[in-house]
Design an enzyme around this catalytic site. Structure first.
Site, short mmCIF file in Angstrom:
data_model
loop_
_atom_site.label_atom_id
_atom_site.label_comp_id
_atom_site.label_asym_id
_atom_site.label_seq_id
_atom_site.Cartn_x
_atom_site.Cartn_y
_atom_site.Cartn_z
N HIS A 193 96.94 44.62 14.29
CA HIS A 193 97.60 45.17 15.75
C HIS A 193 98.28 46.31 15.17
O HIS A 193 98.20 47.36 15.88
CB HIS A 193 98.25 43.92 16.12
CG HIS A 193 99.04 44.21 17.37
ND1 HIS A 193 98.21 43.84 18.63
CD2 HIS A 193 100.08 44.87 17.63
CE1 HIS A 193 98.87 44.18 19.53
NE2 HIS A 193 100.09 44.68 19.23
N GLU A 194 99.23 46.17 14.52
CA GLU A 194 100.27 47.25 14.29
C GLU A 194 99.47 48.51 13.99
O GLU A 194 99.70 49.80 14.41
CB GLU A 194 101.46 46.90 13.36
CG GLU A 194 102.24 45.70 13.83
CD GLU A 194 102.71 45.47 15.25
OE1 GLU A 194 103.05 46.86 15.91
OE2 GLU A 194 102.78 44.71 15.92
N HIS A 219 97.64 50.32 16.73
CA HIS A 219 98.33 50.88 17.58
C HIS A 219 98.47 52.51 17.14
O HIS A 219 98.89 53.31 17.94
CB HIS A 219 99.88 50.38 17.56
CG HIS A 219 100.11 49.25 18.79
ND1 HIS A 219 99.57 49.52 19.91
CD2 HIS A 219 100.89 48.20 18.46
CE1 HIS A 219 100.36 48.37 20.47
NE2 HIS A 219 100.91 47.45 19.66
N GLY A 277 107.39 40.21 16.58
CA GLY A 277 106.65 40.25 15.35
C GLY A 277 106.73 41.26 14.54
O GLY A 277 106.89 41.22 13.42
N ALA A 278 106.28 42.53 15.15
CA ALA A 278 106.23 43.75 14.33
C ALA A 278 106.53 44.76 15.22
O ALA A 278 106.20 44.59 16.55
CB ALA A 278 105.28 43.65 13.46
N MET A 279 106.44 46.21 14.54
CA MET A 279 106.68 47.19 15.57
C MET A 279 105.97 48.79 14.95
O MET A 279 105.94 48.78 13.88
CB MET A 279 108.20 47.70 15.72
CG MET A 279 108.33 48.95 16.83
SD MET A 279 107.86 48.79 18.29
CE MET A 279 107.43 50.35 18.73
N GLU A 280 105.06 49.16 15.51
CA GLU A 280 104.21 50.15 15.27
C GLU A 280 104.58 51.57 14.77
O GLU A 280 103.98 52.62 15.14
CB GLU A 280 102.96 50.33 16.17
CG GLU A 280 103.27 50.57 17.58
CD GLU A 280 103.82 49.93 18.82
OE1 GLU A 280 104.12 48.87 18.48
OE2 GLU A 280 103.56 50.34 19.84
N1 PHE Z 1 105.32 47.12 20.33
C1 PHE Z 1 104.96 45.72 19.46
C2 PHE Z 1 103.80 45.38 19.46
O1 PHE Z 1 103.41 44.61 20.20
C3 PHE Z 1 105.97 44.63 20.16
C4 PHE Z 1 107.43 45.07 20.12
C5 PHE Z 1 108.02 45.24 21.34
C6 PHE Z 1 108.34 44.83 19.13
C7 PHE Z 1 109.40 45.37 21.47
C8 PHE Z 1 109.70 45.24 19.13
C9 PHE Z 1 110.36 45.30 20.64
O2 PHE Z 1 103.12 45.40 18.47
ZN ZN Z 2 101.62 46.14 20.20
#
Ligand code: PHE
Ligand code: ZN
Length: 877
Positions: A304-305, A308, A268-271
């Site tokens: 969510h992001e 984080h 979905g996305a990355m923090e």
């Molecule tokens: N850490 C990200 C999330 O939960 C998920 C994610 C994991 C994205 C691995 C890309 C690769 O918000």
């Molecule tokens: Zn996450």
């Protein structure tokens, strides 16, 4: 990438790093055919490490073309280091030194979407969990935290925007039409939070003033054509920032917060610190192209992001076994946020449906693992519903055991004590324990034991003594590697509902709802002075992620549906009633007996539709029969056809019996206001489209309404619902064909809308589903390299179209097997996730059981299988 024998990593083997990297300087020189990556690492031996003479090991993938290594400015020769499949061993590294490394990588050839890769015309990165080692040699583990400075050099015309974490500190033009930008992130971070973006991007800007009056620049970078789809994400971001200050006392730390939307993204996305990278599907939203569900998903993922930044970045994980430390907590935080922004009960119900359908199935299957796993072959396989969703439930239980005030204190202590550190789940639980004075020793089993606990409740009323006993017994099924379980601490929120529909006092203080902690295998509660046996309302708000059984009569369930003071349990009573009815129908369908509809359910649904004072969102949820996927989860053996037929029969019967009420509800809910993705409107649209779904079962009425709705819809929610209704309706195929064509014409340039178009067709339950999907694979809207498209067509067909996927010839399985092999070479993560439906083979009757197993075996036999798939297939067989 191809691993002959994948090895298992164990939590018990954890060792602190032998070396630390205080500072990391990176230079990325982006060229058409390659990227030159130069790194300069200030390395020192870790004083906390036991070994004082071990060589320096740096992770690095086979695709890194090593150009040069220098230690303290002196080039070292090939005899001074060794290259292994996993990285680089440097024998004589001084205890304190600067290592310069130069490598070449080929981002344009990287189809895995890990490390540095290209999405359409832009460069971007994905480093969690272990992608940084595909960029350069590094100590790629979350307990090695470093201060990063990153310089990016690229062609100015093609890549006017150059971004990395933190703050911009320098930029300028250089020769040959190229330019550079340098970024500095003052916060130490593990490599998995590193990010880089280079592209021709447009930006939407806004600002946020924090609680200490600091002004933060907010930027969302997208392709120019998507500039009109950023408002919702920006609003969600500002709401999240305010909410986290108010609810958790967390203020944003950098001067800017950036989001970049990319089309090709595995998750979905990355923090990434200060530079979140989002799948376009998780950030772009516009009423014309986006459904209500997608709007809400954007709000939830943006939150969510953002959250984080504290739960994940400021305080991060020591190792990947601690993944739920950041994910479980952050999912819990984003669900609280979404509940506050919308309707708490509706959000709770949605979360529980998701958990029951998907996490429970995972926990009962071959990949079952604890919230804190103790072993893995491929960490990417552990970004699971258990780590995320069940992990969030566990945090929620801590919250309910401690109460609001102590929970907040515990969270404050956790953040302040561990700011800037990489820690374990134990530190989180420890902080909660410390502020509350509660002993959470037994509670910790939630992190260590897998499987969904079962609670069997029985009651006894003594008319003489006027006492009422409730006995709770807990058990937990065996799961891989764990045959025996110890009892959990299970917070059970409950009440007793009297004949007049009111909650009875439970004790001398007159409490009407209580949280009872079940911590033994069996415990009994006794209530006194009850004139009549009450109806117990158990597990209110779904206070624990368990399966609770109590032998309710249908009258009792109807009583709870009408009267329970707990909104969640009012809904759940309806679900239980529906389940009873469906299970009976499934039995009859299996035995080929005549199907007869239960009249009590019809009566209950009728009163729901007739009572205009009820919240449409709740009525919608109550009218939803448990999905086929959920029926599969709770079945001992999955009789796909019987389940499908039983559920369709129930829907048909409801539609026929309640045609009038359904039709008038449809008319009553016609929207007169301008579209807004807010809870009230969303609830009204959801109920109206639910009712439309039922009306499709009534000849001509439904198809005509759906066709009208399709043509007149002012928003994607109503348009897509109508399209799906038509596509799934046997008697409306003429309209369906026209609607699909019209949709394609109108939205051919809207990637996300076209993905929805693929998905609607992939999930059509009419016969010949596989043939439709195969034909769509040739359509220009499909591209197997794009994860969203692979999921919309292949993923949706295999996991959300059971009646077609599980056909008796096994052609669905064979098809999936082929797609998995095709993706094996392209994108291991996407491929591995597609395997899930096949892992459930043990629950299907013959011939499907054997056919699924054969498909798995075929996959297992494939040469060059990536370890992501190896792990799942081996554990499943
Ligand atoms: N850490 C990200 C999330 O939960 C998920 C994610 C994991 C994205 C691995 C890309 C690769 O918000
Ligand atoms: Zn996450």
């Amino acid at each position: 990438m191809k691993d002959a024998t994948a090895q298992t990593i164990y939590l018990k083997d954890y060792q602190v790093p032998e070396f630390l990297i205080d500072k990391t300087h990176l230079v990325f020189d982006l060229n058409d055919e390659f990227c030159r990556v130069r790194s300069s690492l200030s390395i020192r031996r870790n004083p906390e490490s036991q070994s004082s003479s071990s060589p320096l090991f740096l992770h690095g993938g086979a695709e890194l073309e090593l150009q040069k290594i220098e230690i303290d400015s002196a080039v070292i020769s090939e005899t001074d280091y060794q290259r292994t499949a996993e990285g680089l061993i440097i024998d004589q590294a001084p205890d304190n030194c600067v290592i310069n490394i130069e490598v070449l990588i080929k981002p344009h050839l990287n189809t895995t979407m890990m490390g540095l890769y290209k999405s359409r015309t832009m460069y971007c990165t994905q480093c969690e969990a272990e992608g940084f080692r595909n960029i350069t040699f590094y100590l790629d583990r979350p307990d090695v935290m470093s201060e990063f400075t990153t310089k990016i050099i690229a062609d100015k015309q093609q890549f006017p925007i150059l971004l990395s974490n933190g703050n911009p500190i320098d930029q300028g033009d250089i020769e040959n039409g190229r330019h550079f930008a340098t970024w500095h992130d003052p916060f130490k971070k593990p490599a998995y939070l590193f990010a880089l973006v280079a592209g021709d991007l447009s930006v939407v800007e806004d600002s946020f003033t924090t609680c200490t009056n600091r002004n933060i620049l907010l930027q969302i970078f997208v392709e120019e054509k998507d500039l009109n789809k950023c408002d919702h994400a920006m609003l969600s971001l500002k709401n999240s920032m305010r909410w986290d200050e108010q609810t958790y006392g967390r203020e944003y730390d950098l001067d800017r917060f950036m989001i970049v939307a990319v089309d090709d993204f595995n998750m979905g996305a990355m923090e990434n610190k200060g530079l979140n990278i989002f799948n376009t599907s998780a950030v772009l939203a516009n009423p014309k192209t986006t459904t209500d569900a997608a709007f809400q998903r954007v709000e939830g993922i943006v939150a969510h992001e953002y959250f984080h930044n504290w739960s994940g970045n400021r305080v991060t994980c020591r190792d990947w076994f601690q993944l739920s430390l950041k994910e479980g907590f952050t999912v819990y935080r984003d669900s609280q946020f979404s509940a506050d922004m919308n309707s708490p009960v509706v959000k709770r119900i949605e979360d529980v449906v998701y958990l029951r359908t998907h996490q429970f199935a995972e926990d009962a299957g071959p990949m079952s693992h604890p919230v804190q796993p103790d072993a893995y072959m491929e960490i990417n396989n552990f970004y699971t519903l258990t780590v995320y969703e069940k992990g969030a439930e566990v945090v929620g239980m801590i919250h309910s055991l401690l109460g609001d005030e102590k929970f907040r204190q515990g969270s404050d202590l956790y953040f302040s004590r561990h700011d800037g550190q990489a820690v374990t789940i134990e530190e989180f639980v420890g902080a909660m324990e410390e502020v509350s004075g509660q002993d959470l020793k037994q509670f910790r089993r939630w992190y260590k034991q897998s499987g969904t606990p079962v609670i069997d409740v029985t009651s006894h009323y003594d008319p003489e003594a006027k006492t009422y006993n409730l006995t709770f017994e807990q058990s937990c099924p065996a799961t891989p590697g764990q045959s025996q379980k110890k009892p959990f601490v299970i917070p059970i929120k409950f009440g007793l509902v009297g004949a007049d529909g009111r909650d009875l006092p439970l004790n001398n203080q007159g409490d009407q709802s209580m949280v009872f902690s079940l911590y033994e295998t069996s415990q009994t509660l006794v209530f006194e002075n009850l004139q009549q046996p009450p109806v117990p309302s158990l597990l209110r708000g779904f206070s624990a992620p368990v399966k609770l059984n109590y032998n309710y009569s249908s009258d009792q369930l109807a009583h709870l549906m009408a009267n329970d003071s707990d909104g969640f349990n009012r809904w759940d009573a309806g679900q239980k009633l529906s389940l009873q009815v469906l299970n009976k129908l499934i039995e009859d369908a299996k035995a080929e007996r005549e199907l007869v509809m239960d009249q009590q359910l019809i009566k209950v649904f009728k009163s729901l539709l007739s009572d205009h004072s009820l919240d449409p969102a709740m009525v919608n949820l109550m009218l939803q029969l448990p999905s086929e996927a959920q029926l599969h989860e709770q079945a001992e053996i999955i009789y796909v056809e019987a389940i499908h037929r039983a559920r369709q029969f129930a829907r048909q019967s409801i539609a026929t019996a309640l045609e009038q009420q359904l039709a008038s509800t449809y008319q009553r809910l016609t929207e007169t206001q301008d579209y807004a993705p807010e809870a009230n409107q969303i609830g009204r649209r959801a109920l109206r489209n639910c009712v439309l779904g039922y009306l499709m079962k009534v000849k001509t009425v439904g198809p005509e309404l759906a066709w009208q709705q399709f043509n007149n819809a002012s928003n994607m929610t109503d348009k897509a619902a109508a399209l799906s209704a038509l596509v799934n309706c046997e008697t409306a195929q003429n309209y369906a064909t026209q609607a699909l064509k019209a949709f394609e014409q109108d939205y051919c340039d809207e990637t996300l809308a076209m993905n929805l178009w693929l998905q609607v067709q992939a999930t059509s339950q009419l016969p010949e589903g596989l043939e439709r999907v195969q034909a769509l694979m040739e359509h220009s809207a499909f591209n197997i390299n794009n994860p969203n498209k692979a999921r919309s067509l292949l993923g949706a067909f295999c996991s959300a179209n059971p009646i077609n996927f599980h056909n008796k010839e096994g052609s669905g399985y064979e098809f999936l097997q082929q797609q998995i092999i095709a993706l094996n070479a392209l994108n291991p993560q996407v491929a591995a996730r597609l395997v899930t439906p096949l892992t459930r083979w043990k629950k299907l009757p013959e011939p499907n059981c054997q056919l699924m197993r054969d498909a798995l075996q075929q996959i297992a036999n494939h040469k060059g299988l990536v370890k992501d798939i190896q792990e799942i297939v081996t554990k499943s067989l």
